[in-house]
Design a protein around this motif. Structure first.
Motif, short mmCIF file in Angstrom:
data_model
loop_
_atom_site.label_atom_id
_atom_site.label_comp_id
_atom_site.label_asym_id
_atom_site.label_seq_id
_atom_site.Cartn_x
_atom_site.Cartn_y
_atom_site.Cartn_z
N UNK A 280 -10.91 -8.97 -4.48
CA UNK A 280 -11.07 -9.31 -5.89
C UNK A 280 -9.81 -9.02 -6.69
N UNK A 281 -8.83 -8.39 -6.07
CA UNK A 281 -7.56 -8.09 -6.74
C UNK A 281 -6.43 -8.69 -5.92
N UNK A 282 -5.27 -8.82 -6.51
CA UNK A 282 -4.13 -9.36 -5.77
C UNK A 282 -3.70 -8.38 -4.68
N UNK A 283 -3.00 -8.91 -3.68
CA UNK A 283 -2.64 -8.11 -2.52
C UNK A 283 -1.81 -6.89 -2.89
N UNK A 284 -0.99 -7.00 -3.95
CA UNK A 284 -0.13 -5.89 -4.35
C UNK A 284 -0.93 -4.67 -4.80
N UNK A 285 -2.19 -4.89 -5.23
CA UNK A 285 -3.04 -3.79 -5.69
C UNK A 285 -4.18 -3.50 -4.72
N UNK A 286 -4.18 -4.15 -3.58
CA UNK A 286 -5.28 -4.01 -2.62
C UNK A 286 -5.07 -2.77 -1.76
N UNK A 287 -5.97 -1.81 -1.86
CA UNK A 287 -5.86 -0.57 -1.10
C UNK A 287 -6.03 -0.83 0.39
N UNK A 288 -6.95 -1.74 0.75
CA UNK A 288 -7.16 -2.06 2.17
C UNK A 288 -5.90 -2.67 2.79
N UNK A 289 -5.19 -3.51 2.05
CA UNK A 289 -3.95 -4.10 2.57
C UNK A 289 -2.90 -3.03 2.82
N UNK A 290 -2.80 -2.07 1.93
CA UNK A 290 -1.83 -0.99 2.11
C UNK A 290 -2.21 -0.10 3.30
#
Length: 418
Positions: free
Chosen positions: A142-152
């Motif tokens: 629901x948020x952009x990748x730059x703010x995605x905790x799972x992506x980090x």
């Protein structure tokens, strides 16, 4: 005698006649049965399939990649639906074990040991790592990748479990996560000690809130535990069922102190407590009532914080009492389904333990975790040293076990046919 046959797209192949055909001479007339059999053979020619180029080694790898089926005794429809959502995610270390990788340390700038020990917990959960690799390889939230905790966390996983990785490579991802945590809501006063359990809770809750519903449901099944509670009025004998509660951990009280300080003895009061001054909704009688709590939906990952920090008339103190626990934990007795209370139905095995040394105002955290090489390692900031199970359960010195993380010990069937 032989017959020449040409399959579609292939070369002529020599196929021997059945023995009964070559047993008579050209002057003999075949019987009616023999003639019918020969006609059937000619009308249904042999079909040839091109040979596979797979070797035995290739086939063995394919078998390992085929989905396995998790079998749980006497599960109800809701439990089965929850399990089905994550059935495709492997619970094993897989390639990480095959590549001989081992647990790494994590750079810590001064007072972030609470974060590093928490991240070590997540980096030693195969089901979570496989979810990041399989379901969150491409950003979906629901948020952009730059703010995605799972992506980090996925990027941290890739660096942490990469062959030949360095502390510098891991540090770069840790710096990104620290920056993200600050930007999306985790705040702390400068140069103060923070709580590892609160940070772990925040990570899981924040990550879930950023995901699409389908992926959020998987996180719920991974970490979420649903509890049912009921109490019985001593006057009218009416049983009141309370609404189900959703939790991300079972926080275990260490008071009152148990004569036999084993983990099961401290867990038991969690599921059986006395509510003081409760008014019965049926007869309106106000009295103390015994409440029984049971597990209606069990998680794949069970987080058990031992509540060592308390506030009383003496102020804030730390409880350093010893708690005996082992590598396995059975919670079958506390299942909401009577048919599931058979011993061994709801089993867990230890994955990692966060230790704390010091007091409420200052101290240090470390993690003792079991890696893909099946060896326990003591992970203290950037240091990683070989240990044993006893280093996790019975630490030396001033260390006290604080956060126990278990993974569900399921029965898994043989590889299914693809």
């Amino acid at each position: 005698m032989a017959i020449m046959m040409k399959p579609s797209g292939g070369a002529y192949l020599r196929a021997p006649f059945p023995t009964w055909i070559s047993s008579f001479s050209s002057s003999e007339i075949p019987s009616k049965a023999q003639a019918q059999a020969l006609e059937a053979l000619l009308l249904n020619p042999i079909r040839f399939v091109p040979a596979s180029h797979l070797t035995k080694e290739d086939e063995a790898k394919m078998v390992q990649l085929r989905p396995r089926k998790i079998v749980r005794k006497n599960e109800n429809a809701r439990q089965a639906r929850r399990k089905q959502k994550s059935q495709h995610i492997s619970r094993s270390w897989g390639p990480l074990r095959e590549n001989g990788l081992r647990s790494q340390g994590m750079w810590n700038p001064r007072v972030l040991c609470y974060r590093r020990s928490t991240l070590q917990t997540l980096m030693h959960l195969p089901i979570f790592l496989n979810w990041l690799a399989e379901d969150h390889r491409q950003h979906q939230g629901l948020v952009e990748a730059q703010k995605c905790l799972a992506c980090h966390l996925r990027d941290l996983k890739d660096s942490y479990w990469q062959a030949g990785t360095t502390l510098g490579t891991i540090k770069a991802q840790l710096v990104r996560i620290d920056r993200l945590c600050r930007n999306i809501g985790w705040s702390l006063p400068p140069n103060t000690q923070q709580d590892a359990q609160e940070f772990l809770h925040w990570i899981v809750q924040t990550m879930r809130s950023q995901l699409l519903q389908q992926q959020a449901d998987i996180i719920d099944g991974m970490f979420g535990i649903e509890l049912q509670s009921r109490y019985k009025c001593p006057r009218c004998k009416r049983v009141t069922q309370q609404p189900s509660a959703q939790e991300l951990e079972l926080a275990i009280q260490l008071r009152p102190k148990q004569k036999l300080p084993s983990l099961p003895n401290y867990v038991k009061p969690y599921f059986n407590e006395v509510l003081q001054g409760v008014r019965c909704s049926h007869c309106q009688h106000q009295s103390d009532k015994k409440r029984t709590i049971s597990i209606s939906l069990a998680p794949d990952v069970l987080v058990l914080p031992l509540k060592r920090f308390q506030v009383d008339h003496r102020g804030s103190t730390k409880i350093s009492d010893k708690v005996n626990f082992g590598e396995k934990l059975d919670l079958s007795l506390y299942s909401s389904e009577l048919a599931q209370r058979e011993q061994g139905t709801l089993k867990y095995r230890l994955s990692s333990v966060v230790h704390h040394a010091g007091n409420l105002h200052q101290g240090h955290y470390q993690n003792v975790a079991k890696g893909p090489d099946e060896k326990w390692r003591v992970l203290d900031d950037a240091q990683s040293s070989l240990g044993k199970l006893t280093h996790a359960t019975k630490p030396n010195g001033n260390w006290t076990p604080y956060i126990l993380t278990y993974v569900r010990d399921d029965v898994v069937t043989a590889n299914a046919t693809p």
